[in-house]
Each structure stands twice: as structure tokens, then as C-alpha cells.
Design a protein around this motif. Sequence first.
Motif, PDB file in Angstrom:
ATOM      1  N   THR A 277       0.816  -1.213   0.000  1.00  0.00           N
ATOM      2  CA  THR A 277       0.000   0.000   0.000  1.00  0.00           C
ATOM      3  C   THR A 277       0.850   1.264   0.000  1.00  0.00           C
ATOM      4  O   THR A 277       0.338   2.357  -0.266  1.00  0.00           O
ATOM      5  CB  THR A 277      -0.927   0.008   1.244  1.00  0.00           C
ATOM      6  N   LEU A 278       2.136   1.132   0.266  1.00  0.00           N
ATOM      7  CA  LEU A 278       3.023   2.287   0.396  1.00  0.00           C
ATOM      8  C   LEU A 278       2.953   3.268  -0.776  1.00  0.00           C
ATOM      9  O   LEU A 278       2.856   4.481  -0.553  1.00  0.00           O
ATOM     10  CB  LEU A 278       4.463   1.806   0.614  1.00  0.00           C
ATOM     11  N   PRO A 279       2.985   2.809  -2.029  1.00  0.00           N
ATOM     12  CA  PRO A 279       2.896   3.775  -3.138  1.00  0.00           C
ATOM     13  C   PRO A 279       1.617   4.611  -3.100  1.00  0.00           C
ATOM     14  O   PRO A 279       1.648   5.814  -3.362  1.00  0.00           O
ATOM     15  CB  PRO A 279       2.937   2.879  -4.389  1.00  0.00           C
ATOM     16  N   VAL A 280       0.488   3.966  -2.769  1.00  0.00           N
ATOM     17  CA  VAL A 280      -0.787   4.685  -2.693  1.00  0.00           C
ATOM     18  C   VAL A 280      -0.765   5.673  -1.529  1.00  0.00           C
ATOM     19  O   VAL A 280      -1.232   6.810  -1.650  1.00  0.00           O
ATOM     20  CB  VAL A 280      -1.964   3.696  -2.530  1.00  0.00           C
ATOM     21  N   THR A 281      -0.212   5.251  -0.403  1.00  0.00           N
ATOM     22  CA  THR A 281      -0.142   6.116   0.780  1.00  0.00           C
ATOM     23  C   THR A 281       0.685   7.364   0.501  1.00  0.00           C
ATOM     24  O   THR A 281       0.271   8.485   0.811  1.00  0.00           O
ATOM     25  CB  THR A 281       0.469   5.349   1.973  1.00  0.00           C
ATOM     26  N   LEU A 282       1.856   7.180  -0.097  1.00  0.00           N
ATOM     27  CA  LEU A 282       2.753   8.305  -0.366  1.00  0.00           C
ATOM     28  C   LEU A 282       2.110   9.295  -1.323  1.00  0.00           C
ATOM     29  O   LEU A 282       2.176  10.516  -1.116  1.00  0.00           O
ATOM     30  CB  LEU A 282       4.078   7.790  -0.928  1.00  0.00           C
ATOM     31  N   ARG A 283       1.460   8.785  -2.345  1.00  0.00           N
ATOM     32  CA  ARG A 283       0.792   9.653  -3.320  1.00  0.00           C
ATOM     33  C   ARG A 283      -0.336  10.443  -2.663  1.00  0.00           C
ATOM     34  O   ARG A 283      -0.492  11.648  -2.889  1.00  0.00           O
ATOM     35  CB  ARG A 283       0.241   8.798  -4.469  1.00  0.00           C
ATOM     36  N   THR A 284      -1.125   9.774  -1.820  1.00  0.00           N
ATOM     37  CA  THR A 284      -2.260  10.425  -1.163  1.00  0.00           C
ATOM     38  C   THR A 284      -1.790  11.469  -0.157  1.00  0.00           C
ATOM     39  O   THR A 284      -2.348  12.569  -0.077  1.00  0.00           O
ATOM     40  CB  THR A 284      -3.139   9.376  -0.450  1.00  0.00           C
TER      41      THR A 284
END
Length: 354
Positions: A277-284
Motif C-alpha cells: 500500500t506504500l505507493p498509494v499512501t505516499l501519493r495520497t
Amino acid sequence: MSLTKKILIGMALGLAFGVLFQVTDLVTNAFISSYVINGVIDAGGKIFVTLLKMMVVPLVFVSLVCGARSLGATGSVGRLGGKTIGLYLLTTALAVSFALMLALIVDPGLSASDENQAALSYDAYQAQEAPSVKDTLVNIFPANPIQAMAEGKMLQVIVFALLLGLALSRAGAAGDRIGEFFADLNEVMMKLITMVIQLTPYGVFCLMVKLGASVGWVEIGKVLAYFLTVASALILHGLIVYPTLLKALTGINPLMFLRKMREPMLVAFSTSSSGATLPVTLRTVEHRIGVNNNVAAFAVPLGATINMDGTAIMQGVATVFIAQFFGYQLGVDALLMVVLTATLASIGTAAVPG
């Protein structure tokens, strides 16, 4: 339609189809089982999770290099690092303490099935020897950074990225030239994340179908008290402890924060992996919450690696469950030791799906 709505629809439809397959006994059909559930559906879910995991190491490395370079130039990396790690350790200790308290109230081990208890012995169990504090600290530093990236050893990747970023901030013109390359590479990585995230509703649908079709409801029933205790501790920690800290430390409205963080939470629930989920978290965090890239690039990857509050909660409840199952009394000293060891153990836990 917003991406969040698409993810929710994919999640609901996937779970409904999966349960339908199980209720109607279609899972026993050779064709449905082999080619649909364990074939196309399973492959779709695994491809989605693999695409997310594919970006984790390069994203963490590039974003942390950029963040450490910018923070190093301002001299604030030490101050930010101390505050971040201190907050992460605090929330993890609170999480496991909260889990122990709830488990001691519910007593999940006392209601568990004991049909195999005669064949098991608490005294016969041989625990693996835990690594020493010295070995744990030494293993944080990579002897071979490339190997650490290939093996996904995130703490070692983080340490190397931080050191490289700090070196770039002190290398003058050469550091500026390489730093600009990393900044451009970071922009490209964010575009790649956006492309993959568009596939989220379909990946979530596949993951939920497989979950609904394969979950063993009878087995869950045997440890229902344990299951509900862990789930309750997770929900209460997420809806009480975090929002309270958020309001106290920043003054931000927790409801607004949770609303903006819907997509990472839905992806985390579907993949069961903070790493994926890290890529989604960083983008958000950067684009919807408005956190500065330098801070987000430092705090988010570090948090996804060492701030494993969910793991700490599971370990706390599991300890009480197993102790009660075998009739072993946990004293105050043992409970304090659980808080300490679960906090440290959760730091080294791999953020893998499951």
C-alpha cells in the motif's frame, strides 16, 4: 465516478461473488475451482499486488534520497528523524498495551476449542532464540545495498538512502546534479504509481473473490473470540488513539483526515500489506493531505517499515490467547516484557501480504 467509489464497488462485488461461490458449492466444481477462482481470479489479484510491490523498493529509495537531501541541506534531518521515530515507538507501545488490556478483559483463550490440547504441551514447545540487540542494530546497516534492494530488506534500503541523500546535500555541485536526477526520477515514479492505481478496483475485486471463496468460516468460528478481539483492538486503535494524537499534535480534524485517506485504507484492507500500500499512501499524503514532499518522503516509507502497530496488536492478543489456552498465568513483569518485545519485534516484521 471517483476511484474510491470504484474500489468500494469492486470490494463489495468481489466479496459477494466469492461468498456465492462458496455457499452454492461451486468451489467444489473442478472447472470453477481450477480455471476461475484459482486461475483467472487468483492471477488477477496476484498481478495487482505484484505491481504494487514492484514499486516499493525503487519508490522508497528514490523518495528517501530526495527527502534526505533536502532535509540535510536545511540541517533538520536529525530533528525530524528523532520526532518521527519517537512518535512511531510511542504509538506501537500504546497499540500493544491497548491490545493486552482488551485481551485480558475478553479472555479469548478461555473460549477456544481444546480438542487438540491433549496432544500439545506448553512445556514441550521450543522457542527460536531471538536475535540480540547488538545483532539487530548491526543488521540495519547494509554490507551490500544492491543485495538489500533485491531481497527487499527495507530497513537496510532506508539507511542507505538516508546516507546517500545526506551525502548529496554536502557534495556541492556534483550533489546538485545527481540530486536533480533523483528529483526527476521521483516525478516519473509518481506517474507510474498513478497508472497502477487505476487498476485498483479490478485488483481489489479479484482479491475479494478469492477471499470470499476460500475463507474457512468453520475454522474462524473456533477462534472467533480471538478474531474479534484483534479486530476490535485494530478498529479502536485506528479510530481513537490515532485521531486523538492527530488532534492533539496538529489540530487537524480527524474526520477530514480519514476521509482523504480512504484510498490507502481500502487498498491496505484488500492487500493485507502496508508495504504494497506504500505507493498509494505516499501519493495520497502528498497530493490530498498536502504534506511537504521532503517530510512525506522521509516519514511514510520509514513508518511503513517500523511503525507496525497492527502487528504489535496481533502479537499482544496472541500472547494472551496462547497463555490462556495452555493455562499459563501472565504476571505484571511478563506483560511488561510483552509490551517491550512486541514493540521491538514489530519493527522488523516484513510488510508482506497475508
